[in-house]
Design a protein around this motif. Sequence first.
Motif, PDB file in Angstrom:
ATOM      1  N   GLY A   1     -50.907   0.757  13.001  1.00 49.05           N
ATOM      2  CA  GLY A   1     -50.119  -0.017  13.949  1.00 49.05           C
ATOM      3  C   GLY A   1     -48.652   0.355  13.893  1.00 49.05           C
ATOM      4  O   GLY A   1     -48.208   1.093  13.006  1.00 49.05           O
ATOM      5  N   VAL A   2     -47.899  -0.171  14.836  1.00 49.34           N
ATOM      6  CA  VAL A   2     -46.481   0.156  14.987  1.00 49.34           C
ATOM      7  C   VAL A   2     -45.646  -1.113  14.900  1.00 49.34           C
ATOM      8  O   VAL A   2     -45.998  -2.144  15.476  1.00 49.34           O
ATOM      9  CB  VAL A   2     -46.238   0.853  16.341  1.00 49.34           C
ATOM     10  N   GLU A   3     -44.538  -1.013  14.155  1.00 47.44           N
ATOM     11  CA  GLU A   3     -43.538  -2.065  14.130  1.00 47.44           C
ATOM     12  C   GLU A   3     -42.254  -1.496  14.732  1.00 47.44           C
ATOM     13  O   GLU A   3     -41.654  -0.578  14.173  1.00 47.44           O
ATOM     14  CB  GLU A   3     -43.284  -2.553  12.703  1.00 47.44           C
ATOM     15  N   LEU A   4     -41.843  -2.042  15.856  1.00 54.63           N
ATOM     16  CA  LEU A   4     -40.608  -1.615  16.507  1.00 54.63           C
ATOM     17  C   LEU A   4     -39.432  -2.235  15.773  1.00 54.63           C
ATOM     18  O   LEU A   4     -39.391  -3.453  15.575  1.00 54.63           O
ATOM     19  CB  LEU A   4     -40.614  -2.045  17.971  1.00 54.63           C
ATOM     20  N   HIS A   5     -38.474  -1.399  15.368  1.00 58.23           N
ATOM     21  CA  HIS A   5     -37.346  -1.890  14.567  1.00 58.23           C
ATOM     22  C   HIS A   5     -36.251  -2.402  15.495  1.00 58.23           C
ATOM     23  O   HIS A   5     -35.458  -1.635  16.032  1.00 58.23           O
ATOM     24  CB  HIS A   5     -36.816  -0.774  13.675  1.00 58.23           C
ATOM     25  N   TYR A   6     -36.214  -3.737  15.644  1.00 56.47           N
ATOM     26  CA  TYR A   6     -35.215  -4.394  16.471  1.00 56.47           C
ATOM     27  C   TYR A   6     -34.242  -5.193  15.603  1.00 56.47           C
ATOM     28  O   TYR A   6     -33.620  -6.148  16.090  1.00 56.47           O
ATOM     29  CB  TYR A   6     -35.890  -5.363  17.449  1.00 56.47           C
ATOM     30  N   ALA A   7     -34.104  -4.822  14.332  1.00 53.84           N
ATOM     31  CA  ALA A   7     -33.296  -5.624  13.406  1.00 53.84           C
ATOM     32  C   ALA A   7     -32.110  -4.826  12.861  1.00 53.84           C
ATOM     33  O   ALA A   7     -31.985  -3.621  13.062  1.00 53.84           O
ATOM     34  CB  ALA A   7     -34.160  -6.119  12.243  1.00 53.84           C
ATOM     35  N   HIS A   8     -31.228  -5.560  12.188  1.00 53.35           N
ATOM     36  CA  HIS A   8     -30.122  -5.021  11.403  1.00 53.35           C
ATOM     37  C   HIS A   8     -29.091  -4.266  12.243  1.00 53.35           C
ATOM     38  O   HIS A   8     -28.726  -4.722  13.315  1.00 53.35           O
ATOM     39  CB  HIS A   8     -30.660  -4.198  10.235  1.00 53.35           C
ATOM     40  N   ALA A   9     -28.657  -3.092  11.766  1.00 53.98           N
ATOM     41  CA  ALA A   9     -27.458  -2.456  12.322  1.00 53.98           C
ATOM     42  C   ALA A   9     -27.787  -1.341  13.310  1.00 53.98           C
ATOM     43  O   ALA A   9     -26.962  -0.464  13.542  1.00 53.98           O
ATOM     44  CB  ALA A   9     -26.611  -1.891  11.176  1.00 53.98           C
ATOM     45  N   TYR A  10     -28.956  -1.388  13.932  1.00 50.18           N
ATOM     46  CA  TYR A  10     -29.415  -0.227  14.673  1.00 50.18           C
ATOM     47  C   TYR A  10     -29.446  -0.486  16.177  1.00 50.18           C
ATOM     48  O   TYR A  10     -29.112  -1.563  16.655  1.00 50.18           O
ATOM     49  CB  TYR A  10     -30.763   0.217  14.107  1.00 50.18           C
ATOM     50  N   THR A  11     -29.869   0.496  16.938  1.00 56.24           N
ATOM     51  CA  THR A  11     -29.687   0.476  18.386  1.00 56.24           C
ATOM     52  C   THR A  11     -30.312  -0.744  19.047  1.00 56.24           C
ATOM     53  O   THR A  11     -29.655  -1.470  19.807  1.00 56.24           O
ATOM     54  CB  THR A  11     -30.276   1.746  19.015  1.00 56.24           C
ATOM     55  N   MET A  12     -31.592  -0.988  18.793  1.00 60.95           N
ATOM     56  CA  MET A  12     -32.269  -2.067  19.506  1.00 60.95           C
ATOM     57  C   MET A  12     -31.733  -3.433  19.102  1.00 60.95           C
ATOM     58  O   MET A  12     -31.625  -4.340  19.939  1.00 60.95           O
ATOM     59  CB  MET A  12     -33.770  -1.969  19.263  1.00 60.95           C
TER      60      MET A  12
END
Length: 482
Positions: free
Chosen positions: A231-242
Amino acid sequence: MWKPPQKIQFQADPGPSPTEAEAAGSLLFSPIRHGCFALETRTWIPAMVPWRATNEGEVTRDVLDWYEAMAKGRPGGLVLEATGIRDVPSGPLLRIGHDRFIPGLKELSSRVREASNGETKLFIQLIDFLAIKRRPDKEKFIRRFLAVTDDLRSRIGGSEWPDDKVRDHLLEMPDEDLDAVLDERTRESLRMGYRERVTDMDLPHIADLPTVLPDLFALAAQRAKAADIDGVELHYAHAYTMASFLSAKNTREDGYGGSRENRVRLPLEVFRAVRDAVGEDYPVGCRFLADECIDGGGTVEDAAYFGTEFARAGMDFLSTSRGGKFDDAKQPGVGQAAYPYTGRSGYECMPQYISDAFGPFGRNIEPTAAVRDAVRAAGFETPVIVTGGIHGFRQAEDILQAGKADVIGSARQALADPVWFRKVRLGRGNEVRVCEYTNYCEGLDQKHKMVTCKLWDRIDLEPDTPRTPDGKRRTIAPAWEE
């Protein structure tokens, strides 16, 4: 300037361990299923950054050993480190921006499956990040990179001065006077290092992010599926683009910033592109912030709204974190890059054993519960994963029993003892090596060194155990026999 709390020293006390029979009857070690998202137990190891890939982003023996060790604890879910979706240099971090990365990741997924006896589902965290540069030397910055504008000339009273004289004058100024005449972004570039933002609409590649990112994430997810990752976890947290698109500081005026509805637009478009690429029967979720923990940043109320929209869109799981932003990071040394876990928001993400009166353990529980409550109130049963200073069975079980989360994530405790879930499940919790939350591991991460734990970093191994050039072991933690 925020300073880490220096008030109370806490010791991690996991409390009494269950018997094997008690563990078998617990919620923590019960299965969970929601659509195509299914775990054997409600245990989860979130993404960490071990710094073990090649500089080209390839899987190495060290990477295989790291995740094999984690898989031996048989967590329900195990998330691979933040893996770059672009085929660009990013140091010894995994990448998935080209088909050439598939064979290595496929070997990794096979190793995890074998080590966990097929009990652990492997997820991969997909990430995009914007450019950040090291803090420059003052003279080099002013001589080579500073733009001498008419506005800058007028601020220093040298409207007719040539560029070289302006630069000479600036170099002679005390730092506080220099800071006063530089604009905010130039001052930041000098004192912190240059950092791109999603609001830099004058840069074409930033303005074009909404047209580029959905396809990049979708292609990366297709590669993950081809590599037999579960499976995939989209990284929408912390200091990043999303995360920056979701942030309350996102003021883009192109329909992707400002209101909550606009800020969540691109994350939803990315998810839909990924879903179209991998199909309805492949688990896709995201990790996002229950609270940005910065001045002017997103709140728990924002997170509750976003979580509900993610559930409405059909995400298979939601995993929360908090803080970890560049906005309040400590000033780096010259030649070093800013690190997003050094300010108050960083502390909230990875609190230490020296803490305020609230303690370092479970600071994300109540914000996560608020997100889950909002998702449930909207009529969705999407599983919610909580992480943050959770290190013992009793604490984890209480969270589940109270309905504050559906799955328990544990990163630093899993690093301290990768098989701790397995030990507890077998009624051998007294053998668990308990994390002391000194953040020894975080200090290594900050220096971009291979991450280890102080509790096992220097334990003697067999003479033929491979080691790194600095003498540290390549494998993770001592072996444990059931």
